[in-house]
Scaffold this active site. Structure first.
Site, mmCIF file in Angstrom:
data_model
loop_
_atom_site.group_PDB
_atom_site.id
_atom_site.type_symbol
_atom_site.label_atom_id
_atom_site.label_comp_id
_atom_site.label_asym_id
_atom_site.label_seq_id
_atom_site.Cartn_x
_atom_site.Cartn_y
_atom_site.Cartn_z
ATOM 1 N N GLU A 183 30.985 50.157 32.504
ATOM 2 C CA GLU A 183 32.088 49.338 33.029
ATOM 3 C C GLU A 183 32.287 48.095 32.167
ATOM 4 O O GLU A 183 31.358 47.618 31.501
ATOM 5 C CB GLU A 183 31.771 48.848 34.451
ATOM 6 C CG GLU A 183 31.692 49.923 35.496
ATOM 7 C CD GLU A 183 31.532 49.316 36.895
ATOM 8 O OE1 GLU A 183 32.216 49.780 37.806
ATOM 9 O OE2 GLU A 183 30.714 48.396 37.075
ATOM 10 N N LEU A 196 38.099 39.324 49.563
ATOM 11 C CA LEU A 196 36.972 39.652 48.690
ATOM 12 C C LEU A 196 37.376 39.510 47.227
ATOM 13 O O LEU A 196 38.365 40.092 46.801
ATOM 14 C CB LEU A 196 36.517 41.095 48.977
ATOM 15 C CG LEU A 196 35.347 41.640 48.168
ATOM 16 C CD1 LEU A 196 34.563 42.667 48.984
ATOM 17 C CD2 LEU A 196 35.775 42.260 46.843
ATOM 18 N N LEU A 197 36.616 38.709 46.509
ATOM 19 C CA LEU A 197 36.862 38.522 45.065
ATOM 20 C C LEU A 197 35.782 39.279 44.301
ATOM 21 O O LEU A 197 34.626 39.271 44.709
ATOM 22 C CB LEU A 197 36.821 37.028 44.769
ATOM 23 C CG LEU A 197 36.554 36.495 43.366
ATOM 24 C CD1 LEU A 197 37.208 35.119 43.214
ATOM 25 C CD2 LEU A 197 35.068 36.375 43.070
ATOM 26 N N ASN A 198 36.181 39.951 43.199
ATOM 27 C CA ASN A 198 35.128 40.427 42.282
ATOM 28 C C ASN A 198 35.453 40.059 40.838
ATOM 29 O O ASN A 198 35.689 38.863 40.588
ATOM 30 C CB ASN A 198 34.701 41.891 42.525
ATOM 31 C CG ASN A 198 35.768 42.939 42.499
ATOM 32 O OD1 ASN A 198 36.711 42.908 43.266
ATOM 33 N ND2 ASN A 198 35.630 43.919 41.634
ATOM 34 N N ASP A 199 35.468 40.984 39.900
ATOM 35 C CA ASP A 199 35.460 40.646 38.468
ATOM 36 C C ASP A 199 36.471 39.579 38.040
ATOM 37 O O ASP A 199 37.637 39.644 38.438
ATOM 38 C CB ASP A 199 35.817 41.878 37.627
ATOM 39 C CG ASP A 199 35.094 43.132 38.047
ATOM 40 O OD1 ASP A 199 34.240 43.060 38.928
ATOM 41 O OD2 ASP A 199 35.404 44.187 37.480
ATOM 42 N N GLN A 207 39.783 40.152 40.323
ATOM 43 C CA GLN A 207 39.965 41.255 41.269
ATOM 44 C C GLN A 207 39.969 40.673 42.676
ATOM 45 O O GLN A 207 39.144 39.806 43.010
ATOM 46 C CB GLN A 207 38.802 42.252 41.123
ATOM 47 C CG GLN A 207 38.863 43.051 39.853
ATOM 48 C CD GLN A 207 39.934 44.127 39.941
ATOM 49 O OE1 GLN A 207 39.742 45.148 40.561
ATOM 50 N NE2 GLN A 207 41.072 43.889 39.312
ATOM 51 N N SER A 239 40.332 46.117 36.788
ATOM 52 C CA SER A 239 40.039 45.038 35.827
ATOM 53 C C SER A 239 40.679 45.235 34.460
ATOM 54 O O SER A 239 40.983 46.359 34.059
ATOM 55 C CB SER A 239 38.532 44.901 35.646
ATOM 56 O OG SER A 239 38.004 44.314 36.796
ATOM 57 N N ASP A 248 39.015 49.288 32.620
ATOM 58 C CA ASP A 248 38.679 47.917 32.202
ATOM 59 C C ASP A 248 38.986 47.654 30.718
ATOM 60 O O ASP A 248 38.090 47.304 29.933
ATOM 61 C CB ASP A 248 37.196 47.587 32.491
ATOM 62 C CG ASP A 248 36.772 47.984 33.896
ATOM 63 O OD1 ASP A 248 37.658 48.041 34.777
ATOM 64 O OD2 ASP A 248 35.570 48.257 34.115
HETATM 65 C C1 FRU Z 1 33.367 46.255 38.105
HETATM 66 C C2 FRU Z 1 34.491 47.184 38.591
HETATM 67 C C3 FRU Z 1 35.394 47.591 37.447
HETATM 68 C C4 FRU Z 1 36.682 47.929 38.141
HETATM 69 C C5 FRU Z 1 36.713 46.880 39.241
HETATM 70 C C6 FRU Z 1 37.381 47.319 40.506
HETATM 71 O O1 FRU Z 1 32.860 45.455 39.122
HETATM 72 O O2 FRU Z 1 33.949 48.316 39.236
HETATM 73 O O3 FRU Z 1 34.888 48.647 36.650
HETATM 74 O O4 FRU Z 1 37.796 47.861 37.313
HETATM 75 O O5 FRU Z 1 35.366 46.536 39.505
HETATM 76 O O6 FRU Z 1 37.485 46.243 41.390
#
Ligand code: FRU
Length: 442
Positions: free
Chosen positions: A191, A17-20, A36, A80, A138
């Site tokens: 965030e 799973l990829l996020n920020d 992430q 992040s 962050d």
């Molecule tokens: C935003 C967030 C950030 C946090 C990260 C964790 O999508 O919730 O605030 O650092 O994702 O994966």
């Protein structure tokens, strides 16, 4: 089974799973896009930093893990953050997250690399100042003639979203200087803040998050921006809060200044709700989510504009160009771009992609984007007011689309997942339009 959803110009991790997007930078001749990442599974219970690199912003290579949650400061996740090159070293700023016996702790941490491959974590960290809860994360860092600056997404002890401000003269010792910005607009948590000066204006990006303060649960969030002034470490908006992207799938954007002096932005595409994430068809191929295309930001007449990256525009291979009021195609290429321009704004305009899977209507000065959800199978809609429609540019990837309206005045992004291979398109306009259909060279 063939993966019909695999995107070509939207970055995706090879698994997990990829996020920020994190730590965007240009270092020793290479562009870095960290992100992430849960490399083991398709849930948010584990977070490290993964890394994509590129020499030309077009061809990217995934380098695997960059920063792991391997110390007691970040046992529950390397969250992040951002990056800065100082004297030919890559400095990474991130949040070390730990949740022990249900107690959250956030530390703003730093790691340094000489080669962009191995990172040495520093011992010293920033602990959360008194006035905030442990929703403190962050860090975004920048430098100018006055030294180094850091803003951190926060929640005040009274439960309001806020952005904290720190300063340093050597980028080692940081001093807390107070609240950079807070307002009811920021809901219960702010965030991923970002701040920069562009075209003579000061711009603040932030993701207000709604939280239930009784059980400390995340309810929803979106990405927003203000244009304003920076006055002694405090940001003062002169616009109301505005979304950055008016579509469905856009969260946690980050920007950096590239070597050409452009302010480039990537975002996570997207913060799906848990049902959408659960039903997301890429699961069967072992991964979830992608990033947006890089966008160049500009401020024009007091408004934030987002432009597709020039390098991507140059990859267009013209298929056809015509002047018409109706355009149909049975089989759009999986990676393509449709450009439309009008010398007179149409009073009405309609577009249907893939047998009504994604539709778009412009009428009564409203621009309405709809898609059939892959999770509840219902039609979901996003609407933006728009006085006139003069240009529309649509980037179509295998399972992601970005709509740039009126040369980047508004942008709308979405994921879509076609269960059967129907790539038809039907466009009707009340007024003559110039339409250009191109393939994107991969
Ligand atoms: C935003 C967030 C950030 C946090 C990260 C964790 O999508 O919730 O605030 O650092 O994702 O994966």
């Amino acid at each position: 089974m063939e993966n019909l959803y695999k995107n070509y110009f939207h970055l995706e991790a090879p698994r997990g799973l990829l996020n920020d997007p994190n730590g965007l930078t240009y270092f020793q001749g290479t562009y870095y896009v960290f992100h992430q990442w849960n490399r083991f599974d398709l849930h948010h219970g584990y977070k490290e930093w993964g890394l994509f690199t590129s020499n030309d912003l077009l061809r990217w290579e995934h380098q695997g893990s960059a920063l792991l949650p391997d110390s007691d400061k970040d046992v529950s996740g390397v969250y992040s953050g951002s990056a800065l090159v100082i004297e030919d070293k890559l400095h990474i700023f991130y949040t070390g997250n730990s949740k022990i016996d249900g107690k959250r702790r956030s530390l703003q941490c730093q790691a340094i690399s000489e080669d962009g491959k191995t990172f040495q974590k520093n011992d010293s960290v920033i602990t959360t100042p008194e006035e905030y809860t442990e929703h403190h994360r962050d860090p975004k860092v920048w430098s100018d003639q006055n030294g180094y600056h850091m803003i951190v997404g926060s929640q005040t002890k009274t439960g309001q979203g806020a952005i904290a401000y720190y300063q340093s003269i050597d980028c080692k010792e940081w001093n807390y200087r107070g609240i950079f910005y807070t307002s009811k607009d920021l809901e219960q948590m702010a965030e991923c803040p970002d701040y920069f000066e562009l075209d003579g204006e000061s711009v603040l990006l932030v993701c207000p998050q709604k939280r239930d303060l009784r059980n400390d649960k995340d309810i929803s969030g979106y990405s927003a921006h203000y244009i304003g002034n920076l006055n002694r470490n405090e940001f003062h908006p002169k616009t109301e809060i505005r979304p950055i992207d008016d579509g469905f799938d856009f969260h946690a954007p980050q920007t950096f200044l590239d070597p050409k002096g452009r302010r480039l932005m990537w975002a996570w595409m997207s913060r799906m709700n848990s049902k959408e994430e659960e039903a997301c068809p890429t699961r069967e191929f072992g991964y979830l989510h992608c990033l947006t295309m890089p966008r160049e930001l500009r401020v024009i007449d007091g408004k934030l504009y987002q432009l597709p990256l020039q390098e991507i525009l140059e990859r267009r291979i013209l298929i056809e160009s015509l002047e018409t009021v109706r355009y149909e195609s049975e089989e759009l290429a999986t990676q393509s771009v449709i450009d439309m321009t009008w010398s007179n704004s149409p009073s009405s305009f309609e577009l249907a992609f893939f047998d009504q899977n994604v539709t778009l209507v412009y009428k009564n000065q409203e621009f309405i984007l709809s898609r059939i959800s892959w999770s509840d199978k219902q039609v979901h809609t996003k609407t933006v007011p728009l006085k006139e429609l003069t240009a529309l540019q649509i980037f179509i990837d295998s399972s992601a689309m970005e709509f740039f309206i009126n040369q980047g005045e508004k942008v709308m992004s979405l994921r879509y997942f076609l269960q059967q291979e129907n790539r038809s398109c039907d466009i009707r306009s009340s007024h003559q339009m110039k339409i250009t259909y191109s393939k994107l060279e991969s």
